[in-house]
Enzyme design. Sequence first.
Site, PDB file in Angstrom:
ATOM      1  N   SER A  99      10.370  30.715  54.715  1.00 39.65           N
ATOM      2  CA  SER A  99       9.558  31.614  53.901  1.00 39.65           C
ATOM      3  C   SER A  99       9.103  32.817  54.722  1.00 39.65           C
ATOM      4  O   SER A  99       9.905  33.611  55.174  1.00 39.65           O
ATOM      5  CB  SER A  99       8.375  30.844  53.306  1.00 39.65           C
ATOM      6  N   ASP A 243       8.178  38.032  49.558  1.00 42.98           N
ATOM      7  CA  ASP A 243       8.133  37.364  50.854  1.00 42.98           C
ATOM      8  C   ASP A 243       9.555  37.022  51.293  1.00 42.98           C
ATOM      9  O   ASP A 243      10.533  37.389  50.630  1.00 42.98           O
ATOM     10  CB  ASP A 243       7.210  36.140  50.826  1.00 42.98           C
ATOM     11  N   ASP A 245      11.614  34.426  51.443  1.00 47.38           N
ATOM     12  CA  ASP A 245      12.572  33.727  50.585  1.00 47.38           C
ATOM     13  C   ASP A 245      12.449  34.164  49.130  1.00 47.38           C
ATOM     14  O   ASP A 245      13.068  33.579  48.247  1.00 47.38           O
ATOM     15  CB  ASP A 245      12.436  32.207  50.714  1.00 47.38           C
ATOM     16  N   ASP A 247      10.314  33.940  46.796  1.00 47.75           N
ATOM     17  CA  ASP A 247       9.767  33.148  45.696  1.00 47.75           C
ATOM     18  C   ASP A 247       8.362  33.628  45.317  1.00 47.75           C
ATOM     19  O   ASP A 247       7.804  33.204  44.307  1.00 47.75           O
ATOM     20  CB  ASP A 247       9.761  31.649  46.024  1.00 47.75           C
TER      21      ASP A 247
END
Length: 454
Positions: A99, A243, A245, A247
């Site tokens: 992340s 961010d 990743d 999500d």
Amino acid sequence: MAADLSQLVKAYDVRGVVPDQWDETLAELFGAAFVQVVGASAIVIGHDMRPSSPGLSRAFARGAAAQGVDVTEIGLCSTDQLYYASGALNLPGAMFTASHNPAQYNGIKLCRAGAAPVGQDTGLSQIRELAEGWTDSGAPAPAATQGTITRRETLDDYAAHLRGLVDLTSIRPLKVVVDAGNGMGGHTVPTVFAGLPLDVVPMYFELDGTFPNHEANPLDPANIVDLQKRVREESADLGIAFDGDADRCFVVDENGDPVSPSAITALVAARELAKNGGKGVIIHNLITSWSVPEVVQEKGGTPVRTRVGHSFIKAEMAESGAIFGGEHSAHYYFKDFWNADTGMLAALHVLAALGGQEGTLSALVAEYDRYVGSGEINSTVADQTDRLKAIRAAYEPQDGITLDELDGLTVSSTDWWFNVRPSNTEPLLRLNAEARDAETMAKVRDEVLAIIRG
């Protein structure tokens, strides 16, 4: 003696430094353990742009295939694209990402078929125990028949699914600056936004897991400075930051001012309720603004308050049949998306809401942003329990005060509230406070911090 993986296997996922804490050998064991715990005959795997991700992902695939499980690799993807694949293909999934963590980290987010979460109490502890045992005794024996590893492209289908949930074809043209932070938004945004009435100004779309421009964590104000400046320079209608990743999404208005994730939660909740005939359950965690349950009730919905953390939100979504859920960390969960979180779908809702009327974003969100919040303030403490007891002792005797311990300690009055909760992984207490005006918020915030740090 078996290895201790407690510092690597967290409450919600696997996360640690590569290769110091884990490597491809351990990833292979995690693959074998995952398929045993979820009882899968087939799984889907994706990964982000970090330098270590392709190797770790392929090692996990080898471990799963050695147990006789067929593996579908979707390659580079955002975490919500992996959730899409898990839902659409009805397969357990593994996403290799850390992340917003720095480049030397990597991790695995795991789910069962239909994007159902795998956390500490839903399989992750068993996966850890198996992997720990195998680090001592050696990898488990392979199945008589090896599973296959095949490649499948899902980006176009993912984009089409999202665009089918929010209609942007008739909105007025909007100019939007998008900061992908060298993360997976640079991979997904061009396809999701293609053909829509959007003038996209891209920032840091080059996939680079070393994050050369800034950390891919838009909740840290330092990481949206470039976006804020560019929105003002371009006279854009809004800015969106993802961010690492992709999500989570974070929004800034036409002035470059941050829009509270609670305000986004309230706005999207209002849209989802309208789509659902003004009825439905909306989940919000206990550090979201008072604005969220107020708006939900005004629009005819039922607000349900939960602990912080995606596994709690997703479990409550499934149990209550909620149509939408939001967290103040900018995670947004949709019933139409297998109860999973997708920042991209939240971003499409914001674009649709803004483009469906003539006003500015700052004017649009004013209805949903009614109070003054502190943001999350972390304090390192020697004894979390002792400090929480001290806070309770200070406030419990006061008139007009209510306390609850759903997650840490929440203390509420008629004009303010605050929550203090311990970190699961560090010696920290996290404070969030909110009040009807800035002066009251600052007073409450400083009083509580004095106790925490006293």
